[in-house]
Design an enzyme around this catalytic site. Sequence first.
Site, PDB file in Angstrom:
ATOM      1  N   GLU A 260     119.248  46.851 -49.873  1.00 26.42           N
ATOM      2  CA  GLU A 260     118.361  45.871 -50.492  1.00 26.42           C
ATOM      3  C   GLU A 260     119.005  45.321 -51.756  1.00 26.42           C
ATOM      4  OE1 GLU A 260     113.860  46.499 -51.533  1.00 26.42           O
ATOM      5  OE2 GLU A 260     115.062  47.050 -53.287  1.00 26.42           O
TER       6      GLU A 260
ATOM      7  N   LYS B 294     104.939  51.384 -44.592  1.00 24.31           N
ATOM      8  CA  LYS B 294     103.629  51.394 -45.269  1.00 24.31           C
ATOM      9  C   LYS B 294     102.515  51.522 -44.234  1.00 24.31           C
ATOM     10  CE  LYS B 294     105.452  48.642 -49.084  1.00 24.31           C
ATOM     11  NZ  LYS B 294     105.417  47.341 -49.782  1.00 24.31           N
TER      12      LYS B 294
ATOM     13  N   ARG C 145      83.151  57.543 -32.034  1.00 28.80           N
ATOM     14  CA  ARG C 145      83.622  57.071 -33.331  1.00 28.80           C
ATOM     15  C   ARG C 145      85.125  57.210 -33.470  1.00 28.80           C
ATOM     16  NH1 ARG C 145      83.635  53.216 -35.748  1.00 28.80           N
ATOM     17  NH2 ARG C 145      81.409  53.167 -35.338  1.00 28.80           N
TER      18      ARG C 145
ATOM     19  N   LYS D 211     117.823  51.208 -51.551  1.00 30.57           N
ATOM     20  CA  LYS D 211     117.030  50.303 -52.374  1.00 30.57           C
ATOM     21  C   LYS D 211     117.486  50.363 -53.830  1.00 30.57           C
ATOM     22  CE  LYS D 211     113.062  49.653 -49.473  1.00 30.57           C
ATOM     23  NZ  LYS D 211     111.653  49.252 -49.508  1.00 30.57           N
TER      24      LYS D 211
ATOM     25  N   ASP E  23     115.235  40.779 -51.348  1.00 32.58           N
ATOM     26  CA  ASP E  23     113.902  41.176 -51.786  1.00 32.58           C
ATOM     27  C   ASP E  23     113.339  40.207 -52.819  1.00 32.58           C
ATOM     28  OD1 ASP E  23     111.661  42.980 -51.835  1.00 32.58           O
ATOM     29  OD2 ASP E  23     112.378  43.687 -53.774  1.00 32.58           O
TER      30      ASP E  23
END
Length: 320
Positions: A220, A153, A118, A185, A241
Amino acid sequence: MSAPAAARPTAVSPVAALAGTLPAAAVDAVLRAALIEDAPYGDITSQTLIPADARATAVLAARVPGVLSGGEVFAAAMKLTDPGADVELLVADGAAFSAGTALARVNGNARAVLLAERVALNLVQRMSAIATRTAEFVALVDGTGARITDTRKTTPGLRVLERYAVRCGGGANHRFGLSDAVLAKDNHLAVLTGGDRSKLTAVLRDAKARLGHTTHFEVEVDSMDQIGPVLDAGVDTIMLDNFTLADLAAGVALVGGRARVEASGNVNLATVAGIAATGVDVISIGGLTHSVAALDLGLDLELGLDGEQTGEQAAGRATP
C-alpha cells in the site's frame, strides 16, 4: 399480509456458479454456535405453547427487492434442528428477486422451524444485503475492467459466509486472512524502513526474496513518490490508498502494467464509477461487509396440529 408471490425453482445463476459453494463444515460450525447462543437450554416459548407433534410450513419471503445469498445456509439451519425437514429452495443464490417473491419453503416440526427461524433469518438477511450491495457496485463499473473486491472488515466468525455473499453479488474476494498473502501497509513500512524511505526498495526486495514463489506480495502506498521505489522491488500489486482521481490516473500510467493496481479508500456508490474510469484493476471496498443493513426478508408460517395443516396462515414478520 398477503401470501408471497410464487417463484419457479431456478437454475443456478451464472453469478452463483462463479461464487462456488460454501464449505459445509464451516456453515455447520456457524449455525451450531448461533443456536447455542440463541437457545442454550432450548426454546421455552415453543416448548410451552406448541404441541410436540405440530407441523409447520414456512415460506421465506422477500419484503424488498434484492440479490439472494444464503439459501443453503437457510436450509442447513432448518435441517440442523429437524433433520427430517423438507426444504425447497425456490430462488438460486446470486439471482435477483423482487419484493413479494417466495425464496424458499420449509416443512417440518413446528418447534424445530421456530427454533431455527431467527438464526436462519439473521444470516440470510445479512448475506443477501451484502450480495445486493455488491451487485450495485459491480453494475456501476461494468465495462471498465475494474474488479470489485471485499476486505477483511468482516463480522468476526462470519467471514466465510460474508465473502461468499460478495461473490454472489458478482464481486471478488481479497485475501481471506493474514495467512494468505503479504500486504504491507503504512505501519509495516514505517517499522521496516525506520522512517527512511530511501531504504524502501531494498527492504521490500529482500522480503520478497524470502517468500515462496506462489505467495502474492502487495504494498500500500499513500503518495505518488512511493510508487517508483515499490515498483522497483518487483511487487505483484500496488494499492493506491485515498488517492484523488487525478492521482489514480497518474499512478496507473506510472505503473504502466508492471504490477496490478488497486484503489482503496473513499469508495462509495457515488464515487466508484469515477475510480474505475481511471484504469485501476481492483477496487476494494470495506463497506461491502462492515456497514450493510440487513435485507428485509421474513418467514411466513402456516401451522397445523397433529401433523395436519390447518390452512390458516400466520403471516408476517418473524418473531424477534
